[in-house]
Motif scaffolding. Structure first.
Motif, PDB file in Angstrom:
ATOM      1  N   ILE A   1       0.835  -1.199   0.000  1.00 37.50           N
ATOM      2  CA  ILE A   1       0.000   0.000   0.000  1.00 37.50           C
ATOM      3  C   ILE A   1       0.871   1.251   0.000  1.00 37.50           C
ATOM      4  N   GLN A   2       1.922   1.241   0.819  1.00 38.34           N
ATOM      5  CA  GLN A   2       2.835   2.388   0.855  1.00 38.34           C
ATOM      6  C   GLN A   2       3.487   2.616  -0.510  1.00 38.34           C
ATOM      7  N   PHE A   3       3.913   1.527  -1.144  1.00 40.82           N
ATOM      8  CA  PHE A   3       4.569   1.645  -2.459  1.00 40.82           C
ATOM      9  C   PHE A   3       3.605   2.202  -3.500  1.00 40.82           C
ATOM     10  N   LEU A   4       2.371   1.687  -3.524  1.00 34.39           N
ATOM     11  CA  LEU A   4       1.381   2.181  -4.489  1.00 34.39           C
ATOM     12  C   LEU A   4       1.057   3.658  -4.251  1.00 34.39           C
TER      13      LEU A   4
ATOM     14  N   PHE B   1      -7.386   9.631 -12.862  1.00 35.77           N
ATOM     15  CA  PHE B   1      -7.134   8.252 -12.425  1.00 35.77           C
ATOM     16  C   PHE B   1      -6.106   8.222 -11.301  1.00 35.77           C
ATOM     17  N   LEU B   2      -5.053   9.037 -11.436  1.00 39.62           N
ATOM     18  CA  LEU B   2      -4.021   9.078 -10.398  1.00 39.62           C
ATOM     19  C   LEU B   2      -4.578   9.649  -9.100  1.00 39.62           C
TER      20      LEU B   2
ATOM     21  N   ILE C   1      -4.687   7.772  -5.526  1.00 39.84           N
ATOM     22  CA  ILE C   1      -4.146   8.322  -4.274  1.00 39.84           C
ATOM     23  C   ILE C   1      -5.197   8.253  -3.164  1.00 39.84           C
ATOM     24  N   ILE C   2      -6.428   8.637  -3.510  1.00 39.35           N
ATOM     25  CA  ILE C   2      -7.504   8.588  -2.507  1.00 39.35           C
ATOM     26  C   ILE C   2      -7.764   7.151  -2.069  1.00 39.35           C
ATOM     27  N   GLY C   3      -7.792   6.226  -3.050  1.00 43.07           N
ATOM     28  CA  GLY C   3      -8.045   4.824  -2.731  1.00 43.07           C
ATOM     29  C   GLY C   3      -6.949   4.230  -1.851  1.00 43.07           C
ATOM     30  N   CYS C   4      -5.686   4.508  -2.180  1.00 45.62           N
ATOM     31  CA  CYS C   4      -4.569   3.997  -1.365  1.00 45.62           C
ATOM     32  C   CYS C   4      -4.597   4.595   0.038  1.00 45.62           C
TER      33      CYS C   4
END
Length: 267
Positions: free
Chosen positions: A139-142, A176-177, A181-184
């Motif tokens: 999750i941190q990497f994404l 999309f990005l 960001i919000i999803g992660c």
């Protein structure tokens, strides 16, 4: 003479380390064999319908795995002790595979139905599976990758008008990005909450929640048997003697209250 003495000390040290290592390995092997024996005996008792004996065999296993906790929960469920079954299944969730989590969640639903408690939706189960199985580092990497891509894209679009960025098909990737960001961020927050919260199961019927850390406070609400609550804090009695009056502050359906520690069991 001194060199010979040092050599003897060195050789004795190596031999003692080697012997201790062999002893530890043998001890671990014996424990592993015993655990395997308890597991096989538990399975045999379970297949023959001796759920109490199966449960006792599983409980003798050291360092219980997710499968062992799941089997113990199955024993409690067949004994119609649904609250204890939920406790064991909650403990088996961490370390379980995707397929095993599906079996655990279905078992929990059956217990909740028997206890006449609300059953979580299928989307709740899917999200919980993702939160449990997805590593924090991933999750941190994404999240870091999404942030870098978004910042680089924003830098390239700095000289262009905002309206052009909004309507242009070439810049839909920016949205999309942002969603990524919000999803992660949501996944990270949810992962932190899942592992931070101390979950407990109510193990008695009609447990009373009080307004303060003593039974002299007025009653707020009742907790049903098998309800899942989240421990906020705990409080020991003032005299430190009557430990049975140790109180837990918990949250349940958005309500806060204090209950006796013996009325709930922490997962």
């Amino acid at each position: 003479m001194k060199k010979i003495f040092l050599k003897l000390i060195f050789i004795c040290t190596i031999i003692s380390v080697f012997c201790s290592r062999i002893y530890l390995m043998a001890n671990d092997s014996i424990k592993l064999l015993k655990n395997q024996e308890f597991f096989v005996n538990g399975n045999n008792h379970f297949l023959h319908g001796n759920f109490a004996m199966a449960r006792e065999s599983y409980l003798k296993i050291n360092e219980k795995s997710s499968v062992v906790w799941q089997n113990i929960g199955n024993c409690f469920f067949n004994e119609k002790n649904y609250a204890q079954a939920l406790i064991c299944w909650k403990r088996s969730e961490y370390g379980a595979s995707w397929k095993q989590l599906g079996d655990i969640f279905r078992s929990e639903e059956k217990a909740l139905i028997e206890l006449r408690l609300p059953v979580p939706s299928i989307w709740h189960d899917v999200l919980k599976k993702i939160l449990i199985l997805m590593p924090k580092m991933l999750i941190q990497f994404l999240l870091f990758l999404m942030l870098i891509l978004f910042l680089s894209f924003f830098y390239r679009c700095w000289s262009m008008s905002f309206l052009y960025i909004v309507v242009s098909c070439n810049y839909k990737v920016a949205w999309f990005l942002m969603l990524g960001i919000i999803g992660c961020s949501i996944l990270w927050f949810g992962k932190e909450q899942v592992f931070k919260e101390r979950t407990a199961i109510v193990i008695h019927e009609k447990v009373v929640a009080y307004a303060g850390p003593e039974t002299s406070f007025h009653q707020l609400f009742q907790l049903p048997l098998g309800a899942t609550v989240h421990i906020v804090s705990n409080c020991l009695p003032k005299d430190q003697k009557s430990l049975d009056q140790n109180m837990h502050k918990l949250s349940y359906n958005g309500q806060l209250g204090w209950v006796k520690s013996g009325s709930v069991e922490i997962v």
